[in-house]
Design an enzyme around this catalytic site. Structure first.
Site, short mmCIF file in Angstrom:
data_model
loop_
_atom_site.label_atom_id
_atom_site.label_comp_id
_atom_site.label_asym_id
_atom_site.label_seq_id
_atom_site.Cartn_x
_atom_site.Cartn_y
_atom_site.Cartn_z
N CYS A 2 25.76 39.44 6.18
CA CYS A 2 26.77 39.49 5.14
C CYS A 2 26.46 40.57 4.10
O CYS A 2 25.31 40.77 3.73
CB CYS A 2 26.95 38.16 4.43
N ARG A 27 23.64 45.53 8.19
CA ARG A 27 23.18 44.16 8.04
C ARG A 27 23.72 43.25 9.14
O ARG A 27 23.23 42.14 9.31
CB ARG A 27 23.62 43.61 6.66
N TRP A 74 29.05 37.71 8.43
CA TRP A 74 28.37 37.25 9.64
C TRP A 74 28.58 35.75 9.71
O TRP A 74 28.14 35.00 8.83
CB TRP A 74 26.89 37.60 9.57
N ASN A 98 27.46 35.49 0.14
CA ASN A 98 26.42 35.63 1.16
C ASN A 98 25.49 34.44 1.05
O ASN A 98 25.01 34.13 -0.03
CB ASN A 98 25.64 36.94 0.95
N GLY A 99 25.24 33.77 2.17
CA GLY A 99 24.36 32.61 2.15
C GLY A 99 25.04 31.37 2.69
O GLY A 99 26.04 31.45 3.41
N GLU A 481 7.81 41.93 22.65
CA GLU A 481 8.80 42.75 21.97
C GLU A 481 9.78 43.36 22.96
O GLU A 481 10.98 43.45 22.70
CB GLU A 481 8.09 43.86 21.16
N LYS A 485 13.80 42.88 22.83
CA LYS A 485 14.73 44.00 22.72
C LYS A 485 15.80 43.91 23.80
O LYS A 485 16.97 44.18 23.56
CB LYS A 485 13.94 45.32 22.81
N GLU A 488 18.28 41.17 22.95
CA GLU A 488 19.11 41.50 21.80
C GLU A 488 20.30 42.37 22.17
O GLU A 488 21.42 42.12 21.72
CB GLU A 488 18.27 42.21 20.73
N HIS A 504 0.29 29.92 35.11
CA HIS A 504 0.39 28.66 34.37
C HIS A 504 1.84 28.28 34.11
O HIS A 504 2.14 27.66 33.08
CB HIS A 504 -0.40 28.76 33.06
N LYS A 605 21.09 42.18 10.82
CA LYS A 605 19.91 42.99 10.55
C LYS A 605 18.96 42.29 9.60
O LYS A 605 17.76 42.28 9.79
CB LYS A 605 20.35 44.33 9.97
#
Length: 610
Positions: A2, A27, A74, A98-99, A481, A485, A488, A504, A605
């Protein structure tokens, strides 16, 4: 997550609001809108999806007025529809938020008993109706806003304008950021200084619990108990220049290609080019050397940078390190050692989970050291010591250059601490410093030599449903990572594992429909163990993509399906360099699939709510 912008201007503000929203796109968002005051009346334009949709609507039906607010949303409460897009408004007030309003359901029930009619699924609409209800009771706008804000529970920032009030904007911050900008006969508010940089360089950052009444003459900041306070007005270091894609198709690939430069910039802030000696501020080194333990806390990609640095700090500096995911850390109520250092890693400097963990550590009397990319962030302002990564604005939601500059900074700190403590000799220091200095050229070489091959491989794997990533030692966090990626930006399910954990559990998943990406330099002391894992994978029908050096490729050429060969690298810097191929793989798989690479679905973001 947001973005908020508000302007009290001298000319029509709609174009300026849209430009401000463009600077907040990084963002993450799924709808956008603006509201202005036109002849005292609130007018709105909102659109689902990208800002271009909002711009197209405004071309057909422009909004006039010199007072306005804007928002990129968002979705949290309610889907990403036009009706749920901000600003939310009644005939008396328009609100952007925002929030999360945690008690919105109870407030909504109460307001419905006063004949308030709700038209959206959002928590934000409660704020508009609550302020309107207070106005109808005879309160003036500022009192009505304060009374409403007193009722809200949760973490939020808001900005609101009022019908008939062309020279008033009310803002508030509780947990999520809000800045005030000072112009010449104009005033502004926004979620961050980056959004305001083209409009003004004079910025005031609100603190938690602050509220602000903004007019064109200035801003009155006061606390939630109505006490006037002074907040420093500073000259922002943010650039007013916009960030474009240039010749690149997406911001993500542009930012991948910026890594030689930004890693070089970051290194130059720490490495003496004449002596190759690492220079870290004395107060930082003193705190680290005296600490019984370093606790490193971060979220998402930054957590994998923290995880990598644990190996560096423990192996070369012999410093005990604990790492933790910020969203879990403070709820463990961990005991903290006297004199300890809590190190926080964040691109935005605004991630709420990380910020709350920082505040917990401050209460536990830890020395607070933060590594941030975005200047003037809340985390920076609340830390004792700060080191900046010099990645520059990162617009793509999936972090690339911010991650490698975080790794670079952490490597420099670990090496400087090792020298300070005497846990390595001068020969080792020289070798590691030279390895660090060689990174920009080696990254450039990987981009030049390997991208086309990785693009070709992406066409072989883009239709799979699942992938595994394996690594050992310093490359275990990089495997994690890599899997993040890919998830995402391509929406392919992927998991990263320590290669030794294959037997395992994950080995049960292997078949000819699940490619396995293995990060394994041939000169690594653990290579033979990882080679055994590769043989186990191939024996069960798994196709292996091996990212390695020439030694590793020659050793396993008969059993892997694809080999991406990079130059020999020093083991100390291998995590940074082996990151580049996995970024390229994620990017090209996503492009081949046709996903929204720069703004993947459901992602933001900067995550400013828990």
């Amino acid at each position: 997550m947001c973005g908020i912008i508000g302007i009290l201007g001298e000319k029509d503000v709609a174009p300026l609001l849209v430009e401000g929203l463009k600077r907040l796109e990084y963002r993450g968002y799924d709808s956008a809108g603006i509201a202005t005051l036109s002849n005292g009346h609130i007018t709105r334009c909102r659109a689902e999806g990208k800002l271009v949709n909002l711009e197209n609507k405004l071309e057909k039906d422009s909004l006039n007025g010199t007072t306005g607010i804007g928002h990129t949303r968002w979705a949290t409460h309610g889907g990403p529809t036009e009706s749920n897009a901000h600003p939310h408004a009644t005939e008396k007030v328009a609100v952007v938020h925002n929030g999360i309003i945690e008690n919105y359901a109870a407030l909504k029930t109460e307001l419905e008993q006063h004949q308030c009619r709700f038209e959206t699924d959002t928590d934000t609409e409660v704020v508009a109706h609550l302020v309107t209800h207070n106005l109808k009771q005879g309160m003036n706008p500022q009192d009505a806003a304060n009374a409403a804000l007193d009722r809200l529970e949760g973490a939020f920032s808001v900005a609101m304008i009022f019908a008939g009030e062309h020279n008033l904007l009310i803002g508030a911050r509780q947990g999520t950021p809000l800045a005030v900008g000072y112009g010449d006969g104009e005033m502004y508010v926004a979620s961050d200084s980056y959004a305001l940089a083209p409009l003004t360089r004079k910025i005031c950052f609100l603190e938690d619990g602050d509220r602000v009444a903004v007019t064109r003459e200035g801003a009155q900041v006061y606390t939630n108990d109505n006490k006037s306070v002074e907040r420093e007005i500073r000259i922002t270091a943010q650039s007013g220049a916009t960030t474009g894609k240039g010749e690149f198709r997406h911001f993500m690939i542009k930012e991948i290609y910026e890594q030689p430069a930004v890693i070089g910039d970051t290194l130059n802030s720490f490495v003496n080019p004449t002596t190759s000696h690492i220079t870290i501020p004395d107060n930082v080194l003193a705190a680290l050397e005296a600490a019984p333990r370093i606790t490193i806390i971060a979220c998402g990609t930054a957590f994998y940078a923290a995880m990598t640095s644990k190996y560096w700090f423990e192996q070369i500096a012999r410093m005990p390190v604990e790492i933790d995911i910020a969203s879990e850390f403070r709820y463990r109520e961990a005991p903290m050692p006297e004199g300890g250092v809590a190190l926080f890693v964040s691109q935005s400097g605004e991630t709420l989970d990380t910020l709350e963990a920082l505040r917990y550590c401050k209460k536990e009397k830890q020395h607070i050291l933060s590594i941030v990319n975005t200047i003037e962030s809340t985390i920076e302002r609340e830390s004792d010591m700060v080191l900046h990564t010099l990645a520059g604005p990162e617009i793509g939601v999936a972090s690339t250059k911010a991650f490698t500059t975080q790794l670079t900074t952490l490597a420099c700190i670990a090496l400087a601490l090792a020298v300070k403590k005497g846990t390595i000799d001068t020969t080792q220091e020289s070798e590691m410093s030279e390895a660090l200095r060689s990174i920009p050229a080696q990254v450039a070489s990987i981009l030049k030599q390997n991208e086309k091959q990785i693009q070709d491989i992406s066409r072989d794997v883009f239709e799979v449903q699942d992938m595994l990533y394996l690594g050992r030692g310093l490359l275990y966090p990089i495997a994690m990572e890599g899997s993040l990626k890919l998830k995402e930006v391509s929406y392919i399910h992927a998991e990263g594992y320590a290669a030794g954990e294959l037997k395992h559990g994950p080995i049960a998943l292997l078949d000819d429909n699940m490619p396995v990406v293995v990060l394994a330099p041939g000169h690594d002391r653990l290579f033979e163990k990882t080679a055994s894992n590769i043989q186990e994978t191939v024996a069960r029908g798994g196709d292996v993509l091996l990212i390695t050096d020439q030694t590793g490729a020659d050793r396993l050429s008969d059993c892997v399906k694809w080999s991406v060969v990079i130059d020999d690298v020093h083991s100390f810097v291998a995590p940074i360099l082996y990151t580049i191929p996995i970024q390229l793989l994620a990017y090209h798989v996503a492009v081949t699939k046709g996903t929204d690479v720069d703004q993947p679905r459901n992602l933001a973001k900067s995550v400013t709510v828990e």
